[in-house]
Scaffold this motif. Structure first.
Motif, mmCIF file in Angstrom:
data_model
loop_
_atom_site.group_PDB
_atom_site.id
_atom_site.type_symbol
_atom_site.label_atom_id
_atom_site.label_comp_id
_atom_site.label_asym_id
_atom_site.label_seq_id
_atom_site.Cartn_x
_atom_site.Cartn_y
_atom_site.Cartn_z
ATOM 1 N N VAL A 38 0.835 -1.201 0.000
ATOM 2 C CA VAL A 38 0.000 0.000 0.000
ATOM 3 C C VAL A 38 0.871 1.253 0.000
ATOM 4 O O VAL A 38 2.038 1.217 0.406
ATOM 5 N N ARG A 39 0.272 2.361 -0.448
ATOM 6 C CA ARG A 39 0.955 3.651 -0.385
ATOM 7 C C ARG A 39 1.167 4.065 1.069
ATOM 8 O O ARG A 39 0.253 3.994 1.888
ATOM 9 N N TRP A 42 -1.030 7.357 2.102
ATOM 10 C CA TRP A 42 -2.462 7.350 1.796
ATOM 11 C C TRP A 42 -3.295 7.827 2.981
ATOM 12 O O TRP A 42 -3.087 7.393 4.113
ATOM 13 N N LYS A 44 -6.953 8.090 2.723
ATOM 14 C CA LYS A 44 -8.349 7.636 2.537
ATOM 15 C C LYS A 44 -9.310 8.769 2.202
ATOM 16 O O LYS A 44 -10.522 8.648 2.403
ATOM 17 N N ALA A 48 -9.759 5.136 -3.832
ATOM 18 C CA ALA A 48 -8.633 4.208 -3.856
ATOM 19 C C ALA A 48 -8.684 3.379 -5.144
ATOM 20 O O ALA A 48 -9.753 2.992 -5.614
ATOM 21 N N LYS A 67 1.972 7.444 -5.814
ATOM 22 C CA LYS A 67 1.204 8.619 -6.196
ATOM 23 C C LYS A 67 0.926 8.631 -7.690
ATOM 24 O O LYS A 67 1.813 8.473 -8.513
ATOM 25 N N THR A 71 -3.201 2.617 -5.443
ATOM 26 C CA THR A 71 -3.190 2.829 -3.996
ATOM 27 C C THR A 71 -2.694 1.578 -3.283
ATOM 28 O O THR A 71 -2.011 1.662 -2.265
ATOM 29 N N VAL A 94 -7.491 0.599 2.595
ATOM 30 C CA VAL A 94 -7.269 1.866 1.889
ATOM 31 C C VAL A 94 -8.554 2.597 1.485
ATOM 32 O O VAL A 94 -8.490 3.724 0.995
ATOM 33 N N THR A 95 -9.721 1.994 1.680
ATOM 34 C CA THR A 95 -10.957 2.587 1.176
ATOM 35 C C THR A 95 -11.625 3.476 2.217
ATOM 36 O O THR A 95 -11.859 3.064 3.353
ATOM 37 N N CYS A 100 -13.723 2.793 -3.716
ATOM 38 C CA CYS A 100 -12.534 2.263 -4.369
ATOM 39 C C CYS A 100 -12.903 1.586 -5.684
ATOM 40 O O CYS A 100 -14.050 1.157 -5.886
ATOM 41 N N GLY A 159 -5.559 5.943 -11.775
ATOM 42 C CA GLY A 159 -4.760 6.451 -10.662
ATOM 43 C C GLY A 159 -4.594 7.950 -10.699
ATOM 44 O O GLY A 159 -4.652 8.624 -9.656
ATOM 45 N N GLU A 163 -6.024 10.701 -8.077
ATOM 46 C CA GLU A 163 -5.102 11.656 -7.459
ATOM 47 C C GLU A 163 -5.655 13.073 -7.559
ATOM 48 O O GLU A 163 -5.438 13.905 -6.675
#
Length: 540
Positions: A38-39, A42, A44, A48, A67, A71, A94-95, A100, A159, A163
């Motif tokens: 995972v990043r 991040w 959230k 994601a 980035k 994610t 990550v969500t 996501c 992605g 971002e």
């Protein structure tokens, strides 16, 4: 099969621990039971973007976490989909409120496990959407198309939009457009080999495969192994058949499927540039490993149809170093400076000197294969070719040389070797003859001038007597020449020096310093052997 691994059952874990040394990513603390990258930064607070699948396709997918791209990436065993729990762990980690997107390659295991994890996450109140990528055009439209390297185009666009804070609906809509307008085809000279696999390859030496996936499965068609231009043309022909007939613009992804060398990848992109389709390509991703198949000697071509949004998002800079895109252009050239003439002096005649150079040149040419074979035992196998090329060049310009002026002749040979002879041997001999030519007017005799040249060669080259180089034959020969010894004695001195190199197994300089005593014992240095052969031929 030899490989840089520890235990075969720890290949994926060891690889991901290597990936996690990147300060921009991290692993879930349930690793290695759950393999999720995972990043690190991040929060959230945006949509994601998650992808993944079996390992063995590096840098996909963990190499694209960062980035502007993924994610999180979920990693299974080699060529095996990650578990439902692993995918769910990635979603939960990550969500946030924005939801996501799962980007799924079109393989049964991935569709089932990612799809079920998405349903479980929805049951927990999370907003989850899925996109399935099937960019492989090898088997036509009537079958379920496999997901290949074109998947990374989808990851990049999604992605970047995430971002920028775009909504999940917007990202799904744009990602689907990328899926709908991406095509890929693979071609390979070998199948991929698992690290514990000993079975022979299914392809014969004269065969290649086109239309293959990324899991070592057979290609759609076995074709003849041919030159790079012809193989690329066949792959492009397949791609063209699946494209709209318009003069649209595309981005090309040239993917190394594992073990194609960088020089071959550049040849492949040059081969593509010769095709008609190249005129429609505006950007190039790679050539590089993007979605490999462990160690397959193959490549894949992926094209995505460009619109304003896809072009803009592809070009945005990202965190992951595995992504690189540049404008695709024809090779550029600038005017080259004019170099000095190789032989700037007026030619002159000297029958004896001409015969001597003819004899040396003919000998060097005749020794090419023998000296290459000798050099192959202790070097890179090209010593014979280097000296033979010098011999051919000297022979071709004999009538242009100042044969009756020793200083100018030495300088001319030095210039000729610098410009025309390859390898370090050519440059070293150029230094020797150039310095000798400069010294001759003061020394007035050949032996003394050549010793000055030898000292300059030793100074710049770093090797000395006893380092198993041509110096071991040149120095005793030049010393004998300077002492006004006979040609027979000069040749004997060179032969003794060459023979002595058979006993030298440890040096501090020269290429022999890189080799073990086992490789060097009882084998003469090729350069010293050639010097001895020349003087022995002249003695006759």
């Amino acid at each position: 099969m030899k490989a840089f691994i520890n235990d075969t059952d720890q290949v994926v874990n060891d690889s991901l621990l290597g990936v996690a040394t990147n300060p921009d990513v991290q692993l879930l603390d349930t690793f290695p039971k759950v393999r999720v990258v995972v990043r690190r930064d991040w929060k959230k607070n945006k949509v994601a973007v998650i992808s993944g699948g079996g390992s063995g396709h590096e840098p996909a997918h963990a190499g694209f976490v960062g980035k502007g791209m993924l994610t999180a990436a979920v990693c299974g065993d080699i060529f095996a989909s990650p578990s439902v729990d692993a995918v769910l762990s990635a979603i939960l980690s990550v969500t946030g409120k924005k939801g996501c997107l799962l980007i799924i390659k079109n393989y049964t295991g991935d569709r089932l496990n990612f799809g079920l994890a998405a349903e479980q996450a929805r049951a927990l109140g999370l907003r989850v959407e899925t996109i399935t990528v099937g960019d492989d055009i090898a088997l036509g439209k009537e079958v379920q198309r496999r997901g290949l390297a074109g998947t990374v185009f989808v990851q990049k666009v999604a992605g970047q939009l995430a971002e920028e804070g775009k909504s999940l609906d917007k990202i799904v809509d744009s990602a689907q457009k990328v899926v709908n307008h991406t095509v890929s085809i693979g071609l390979s000279l070998t199948d991929s080999r698992h690290f514990d696999q000993e079975e022979p390859t299914r392809l014969k030496s004269e065969e290649a495969e086109i239309g293959l996936g990324i899991h070592g499965e057979p290609g759609a068609e076995i074709i003849s192994y041919e030159q790079a231009d012809k193989l690329v043309a066949k792959a492009v022909q397949k791609l063209r058949a699946s494209l709209p007939k318009t003069k649209a613009k595309y981005a090309l992804l040239l993917n190394n499927m594992g073990s194609v060398s960088p020089i071959e990848m550049n040849i492949l992109i040059h081969a593509f540039a010769k095709t008609r389709l190249a005129k429609q390509v505006s950007y190039l991703v790679g050539p590089a490993p993007i979605m490999s198949s462990i160690n397959m000697s193959g490549f894949s071509l992926s094209l995505v149809l460009l619109n304003d949004e896809i072009e803009r998002t592809l070009l945005k800079r990202v965190g992951p170093s595995s992504w690189h895109i540049s404008r695709f252009t024809t090779p550029g050239k600038i005017k080259s400076p004019k170099l000095p003439e190789i032989i700037p002096y007026k030619s002159s005649s000297n029958k004896a000197v001409k015969q001597l150079l003819e004899k040396i040149s003919s000998l060097l040419i005749s020794l090419e294969k023998e000296m290459n074979a000798l050099d192959n035992k202790v070097g890179d196998g090209d010593a014979g070719t280097t000296f033979a090329h010098a011999g051919r060049k000297i022979k071709s310009v004999l009538n242009k040389l100042p044969l009756n002026d020793n200083s100018k002749l030495l300088l001319s040979i030095g210039r000729l070797l610098a410009r025309e002879a390859g390898g370090s041997s050519g440059v070293l001999l150029s230094i020797l003859f150039t310095a000798a030519g400069n010294a001759f007017p003061d020394k007035k005799e050949l032996g003394g001038a050549l010793m000055v040249g030898l000292e300059k060669m030793k100074e710049l080259g770093g090797a000395d007597l006893g380092d198993r180089t041509m110096i071991d034959a040149l120095q005793p020969a030049f010393e004998a020449m300077e002492a006004d010894k006979s040609l027979g004695e000069i040749a004997e001195a060179a032969r003794k020096g060459a023979e002595d190199t058979k006993k030298i197994t440890k040096t501090k300089s020269g290429r022999s310093s890189y080799l073990s005593a086992r490789n060097l014992k009882d084998i003469p240095d090729p350069g010293a052997e050639i010097v001895a052969r020349i003087l022995e031929e002249l003695k006759k």
